[in-house]
Design a protein around this motif. Sequence first.
Motif, PDB file in Angstrom:
ATOM      1  N   VAL A  54     -26.105  -2.932  14.392  1.00 41.50           N
ATOM      2  CA  VAL A  54     -26.281  -1.353  14.274  1.00 41.50           C
ATOM      3  C   VAL A  54     -27.587  -1.415  13.914  1.00 41.50           C
ATOM      4  O   VAL A  54     -28.460  -2.137  13.338  1.00 41.50           O
ATOM      5  N   GLY A  55     -29.387  -0.053  14.802  1.00 40.39           N
ATOM      6  CA  GLY A  55     -30.153  -0.572  14.616  1.00 40.39           C
ATOM      7  C   GLY A  55     -30.596   0.478  14.079  1.00 40.39           C
ATOM      8  O   GLY A  55     -31.516   1.577  13.731  1.00 40.39           O
ATOM      9  N   VAL A  56     -29.725   0.515  12.420  1.00 36.75           N
ATOM     10  CA  VAL A  56     -30.604   1.106  11.279  1.00 36.75           C
ATOM     11  C   VAL A  56     -30.764  -0.011  10.492  1.00 36.75           C
ATOM     12  O   VAL A  56     -29.750  -0.633   9.704  1.00 36.75           O
ATOM     13  N   GLY A  57     -32.215   0.390   9.578  1.00 30.41           N
ATOM     14  CA  GLY A  57     -31.882  -0.037   8.368  1.00 30.41           C
ATOM     15  C   GLY A  57     -32.456   0.302   7.141  1.00 30.41           C
ATOM     16  O   GLY A  57     -32.487   1.565   7.286  1.00 30.41           O
ATOM     17  N   SER A  58     -32.917   0.315   5.893  1.00 29.16           N
ATOM     18  CA  SER A  58     -33.599   0.446   4.087  1.00 29.16           C
ATOM     19  C   SER A  58     -34.288   1.971   5.465  1.00 29.16           C
ATOM     20  O   SER A  58     -34.772   2.205   4.605  1.00 29.16           O
ATOM     21  N   ARG A  59     -35.722   1.189   5.709  1.00 25.85           N
ATOM     22  CA  ARG A  59     -36.349   1.650   6.237  1.00 25.85           C
ATOM     23  C   ARG A  59     -36.260   3.169   7.286  1.00 25.85           C
ATOM     24  O   ARG A  59     -36.969   3.977   7.254  1.00 25.85           O
ATOM     25  N   ASP A  60     -34.808   3.360   7.435  1.00 25.74           N
ATOM     26  CA  ASP A  60     -34.092   4.678   8.094  1.00 25.74           C
ATOM     27  C   ASP A  60     -33.947   5.684   7.220  1.00 25.74           C
ATOM     28  O   ASP A  60     -33.721   6.581   8.155  1.00 25.74           O
ATOM     29  N   GLU A  61     -33.473   5.167   6.010  1.00 27.62           N
ATOM     30  CA  GLU A  61     -33.097   5.804   5.346  1.00 27.62           C
ATOM     31  C   GLU A  61     -33.726   7.077   4.407  1.00 27.62           C
ATOM     32  O   GLU A  61     -35.313   7.680   4.599  1.00 27.62           O
ATOM     33  N   THR A  62     -33.816   8.290   4.586  1.00 25.78           N
ATOM     34  CA  THR A  62     -34.044   9.539   3.947  1.00 25.78           C
ATOM     35  C   THR A  62     -34.183  10.121   2.811  1.00 25.78           C
ATOM     36  O   THR A  62     -33.481   9.161   2.360  1.00 25.78           O
ATOM     37  N   ASP A  63     -34.575  11.023   1.972  1.00 24.59           N
ATOM     38  CA  ASP A  63     -34.578  11.158   0.391  1.00 24.59           C
ATOM     39  C   ASP A  63     -33.124  11.643   1.209  1.00 24.59           C
ATOM     40  O   ASP A  63     -33.160  12.398   1.455  1.00 24.59           O
ATOM     41  N   GLY A  64     -32.768  10.460  -0.655  1.00 24.15           N
ATOM     42  CA  GLY A  64     -31.169  11.451  -0.654  1.00 24.15           C
ATOM     43  C   GLY A  64     -30.151  10.289  -0.229  1.00 24.15           C
ATOM     44  O   GLY A  64     -29.344  10.436  -0.511  1.00 24.15           O
ATOM     45  N   HIS A  65     -30.707   9.678   0.472  1.00 25.99           N
ATOM     46  CA  HIS A  65     -30.317   8.612   1.469  1.00 25.99           C
ATOM     47  C   HIS A  65     -30.340   7.074   0.725  1.00 25.99           C
ATOM     48  O   HIS A  65     -29.885   6.389   1.367  1.00 25.99           O
ATOM     49  N   HIS A  66     -31.118   7.579   0.339  1.00 24.60           N
ATOM     50  CA  HIS A  66     -32.001   5.454  -0.489  1.00 24.60           C
ATOM     51  C   HIS A  66     -30.459   4.600  -0.424  1.00 24.60           C
ATOM     52  O   HIS A  66     -30.069   5.046  -1.722  1.00 24.60           O
ATOM     53  N   GLY A  67     -30.437   3.379  -0.122  1.00 26.96           N
ATOM     54  CA  GLY A  67     -29.096   2.692  -0.951  1.00 26.96           C
ATOM     55  C   GLY A  67     -28.364   2.502   0.462  1.00 26.96           C
ATOM     56  O   GLY A  67     -27.520   2.137   0.400  1.00 26.96           O
ATOM     57  N   SER A  68     -28.169   3.944   0.953  1.00 26.67           N
ATOM     58  CA  SER A  68     -26.734   4.210   2.241  1.00 26.67           C
ATOM     59  C   SER A  68     -26.705   3.229   3.352  1.00 26.67           C
ATOM     60  O   SER A  68     -25.570   2.381   3.320  1.00 26.67           O
ATOM     61  N   THR A  69     -27.510   2.364   3.469  1.00 34.71           N
ATOM     62  CA  THR A  69     -27.307   1.773   4.733  1.00 34.71           C
ATOM     63  C   THR A  69     -26.654  -0.069   3.530  1.00 34.71           C
ATOM     64  O   THR A  69     -25.981  -0.468   4.570  1.00 34.71           O
ATOM     65  N   HIS A  70     -26.859  -0.499   2.616  1.00 28.25           N
ATOM     66  CA  HIS A  70     -26.634  -1.568   2.324  1.00 28.25           C
ATOM     67  C   HIS A  70     -24.950  -0.751   1.662  1.00 28.25           C
ATOM     68  O   HIS A  70     -24.618  -1.872   1.925  1.00 28.25           O
ATOM     69  N   PHE A  71     -25.214   0.220   1.125  1.00 28.53           N
ATOM     70  CA  PHE A  71     -24.350   0.573   1.018  1.00 28.53           C
ATOM     71  C   PHE A  71     -22.733   0.437   1.904  1.00 28.53           C
ATOM     72  O   PHE A  71     -21.697  -0.217   2.450  1.00 28.53           O
ATOM     73  N   LEU A  72     -23.157   1.326   2.997  1.00 32.07           N
ATOM     74  CA  LEU A  72     -22.207   0.745   4.318  1.00 32.07           C
ATOM     75  C   LEU A  72     -21.368  -0.722   4.937  1.00 32.07           C
ATOM     76  O   LEU A  72     -20.876  -1.111   5.274  1.00 32.07           O
ATOM     77  N   GLU A  73     -22.953  -1.605   4.226  1.00 27.12           N
ATOM     78  CA  GLU A  73     -23.045  -3.051   5.188  1.00 27.12           C
ATOM     79  C   GLU A  73     -21.812  -3.303   3.948  1.00 27.12           C
ATOM     80  O   GLU A  73     -20.100  -3.731   4.447  1.00 27.12           O
ATOM     81  N   HIS A  74     -21.498  -2.994   2.237  1.00 24.50           N
ATOM     82  CA  HIS A  74     -20.193  -3.047   2.054  1.00 24.50           C
ATOM     83  C   HIS A  74     -19.214  -2.372   2.336  1.00 24.50           C
ATOM     84  O   HIS A  74     -18.045  -3.333   2.176  1.00 24.50           O
ATOM     85  N   LEU A  75     -19.296  -1.215   2.070  1.00 22.34           N
ATOM     86  CA  LEU A  75     -17.552  -0.307   2.614  1.00 22.34           C
ATOM     87  C   LEU A  75     -17.182  -0.336   3.713  1.00 22.34           C
ATOM     88  O   LEU A  75     -15.804  -0.037   4.141  1.00 22.34           O
ATOM     89  N   ASP A 193     -21.491  11.664   0.596  1.00 19.77           N
ATOM     90  CA  ASP A 193     -21.707  12.506   1.220  1.00 19.77           C
ATOM     91  C   ASP A 193     -22.599  12.475   2.352  1.00 19.77           C
ATOM     92  O   ASP A 193     -22.702  12.499   2.813  1.00 19.77           O
ATOM     93  N   ALA A 194     -23.112  11.562   1.531  1.00 21.04           N
ATOM     94  CA  ALA A 194     -24.609  11.542   1.473  1.00 21.04           C
ATOM     95  C   ALA A 194     -24.615  10.412   2.772  1.00 21.04           C
ATOM     96  O   ALA A 194     -24.981   9.370   3.841  1.00 21.04           O
ATOM     97  N   VAL A 195     -23.545   8.469   2.380  1.00 23.71           N
ATOM     98  CA  VAL A 195     -23.393   7.731   2.668  1.00 23.71           C
ATOM     99  C   VAL A 195     -23.012   8.321   4.069  1.00 23.71           C
ATOM    100  O   VAL A 195     -23.484   7.780   4.706  1.00 23.71           O
ATOM    101  N   LEU A 196     -21.398   8.769   4.331  1.00 24.42           N
ATOM    102  CA  LEU A 196     -21.094   9.358   4.791  1.00 24.42           C
ATOM    103  C   LEU A 196     -21.804  10.100   6.202  1.00 24.42           C
ATOM    104  O   LEU A 196     -21.609   9.830   7.601  1.00 24.42           O
ATOM    105  N   GLU A 197     -22.941  11.107   6.078  1.00 25.08           N
ATOM    106  CA  GLU A 197     -23.360  11.494   6.814  1.00 25.08           C
ATOM    107  C   GLU A 197     -24.649  10.168   7.830  1.00 25.08           C
ATOM    108  O   GLU A 197     -24.819  10.344   8.954  1.00 25.08           O
ATOM    109  N   HIS A 198     -24.813   9.186   6.447  1.00 24.42           N
ATOM    110  CA  HIS A 198     -26.298   8.076   7.282  1.00 24.42           C
ATOM    111  C   HIS A 198     -24.911   7.367   8.520  1.00 24.42           C
ATOM    112  O   HIS A 198     -25.166   7.176   9.293  1.00 24.42           O
ATOM    113  N   TYR A 199     -23.534   7.083   8.436  1.00 24.78           N
ATOM    114  CA  TYR A 199     -22.600   6.111   9.023  1.00 24.78           C
ATOM    115  C   TYR A 199     -22.843   7.134  10.205  1.00 24.78           C
ATOM    116  O   TYR A 199     -22.765   6.295  11.053  1.00 24.78           O
ATOM    117  N   ARG A 200     -22.210   8.408  10.464  1.00 25.50           N
ATOM    118  CA  ARG A 200     -21.960   8.999  11.656  1.00 25.50           C
ATOM    119  C   ARG A 200     -22.813   9.544  11.736  1.00 25.50           C
ATOM    120  O   ARG A 200     -23.422   9.737  13.022  1.00 25.50           O
TER     121      ARG A 200
END
Length: 442
Positions: A54-75, A193-200
């Motif tokens: 999936v073409g998304v990494g930590s550099r793509d996280e916006t304010d309020g979403h930091h850590g979401s990419t790694h969170f999704l790897e686990h979830l 909600d931020a992790v879910l938004e990042h995922y969608r």
Amino acid sequence: MSQHLPLVGAGQPGAELTAGQDGATIRRSVLPGGVRVLTEHMPGLRSATVGAWVGVGSRDETDGHHGSTHFLEHLLFKGTPSRSALDIAEAFDAVGGEANAATGKEHTCYYARVLDEDVPMAIEVIADMVTSARLDADELETERGVILEEIAMTDDDPGEVVHEEFAAAALGSHPLGRPIGGTPDSIRAVPRDAVLEHYRWHYRPETLVIAAAGGVDHDTVVQQVGDALVAGGWHLDPAGLPRARRSGAPESDGVPTAGVELTIRRQVEQANVIIGGTGLSASDDRRFASTVLHAVLGGGMSSRLFQEIREKRGLAYATYSFGQGHGGLGLFGLYAGCTPAKVDQVTALMVAELERIAADGITDAELERSVGQLSGGMVLGLEDSGSRMSRLGRAELVLGELLTVDESLERVRAVTATDVRELAADLASRPRSMVRVGPFGE
């Protein structure tokens, strides 16, 4: 006869390109919705590695979403409406397979290595995870604690700390300077909600690349991928196209214009130190000259850093140079682990070797030896299906081209001593940061 695959511009749904390398066959298709499928059939291999990139990494996280990419790897391993976390684990264990995932600064990959007969199962399970993750609130809170423990484990390793802090020092407030896994504060703060938004937003057909290598048949994989994604609820729009690759244009926003020095005090026996700065982007034409420079400077037992610092002077056990290329920006560094009292001497020697190459270049013998070293390493590094799968994914998401081994070797052999000297001079002239981690006094 092998054929170069120019992945740029081959984005029409259904477009295919083929190439052969040592009996292997590489094919690429673009499915409706923009899903890209790349396979490398390796004759005689009874296993295969399948990866969903999936073409998304930590550099793509916006304010309020930091850590979401790694969170999704686990979830994504925690279950879907049709599979529990245990079901996912048992699916691979039952066939002796291995499944894992990795988060990077620019992409995330979910992969599995299985027997060739179990490839349909691997595709089905991984596609279910990618398309239909539940992201259950209770599981998210449980995994929040797991990720905090993972970060704490990394923070206990001074070698990991020095690399993360060096990236932050050299790249400043640029998104590439952030740690991939997030920080304790960002992991504690990010809401579901931020992790879910990042995922969608990011887990969509146009961002997905399926790469498979080993005992696989391309047409069969394409059919299985399409069926699995539709079963997961994705609408594959016939008019959909892949999301554009990252621009390779140079980036400098947030990058310090002057070097930064940082000392992190830890009660450990050895100091870890890195000195360097910005490097080449992933698509820079000089990346092959960079591989030669690293081979000569700090890439093995015969390298200048190893010989000067370890063999001649006995000042360190480990010392090397490294480069990390990303879209529009990169890192270049010189590393050593040594007694704290020797840090100044060791860093001076590392810089001196870089500047010596910048001023005087490398010898013909060094050039010949490095080309041989890189040629052997390149071939040996593609002996297994996992490395070949990764090569396909990286070519599609990052480089926009897939070189055969022969073509890569040709580009390495085309590097001249002048190319290496000019690159070293460029890198040596850039703002220089230094980070050291160890038992230093105030």
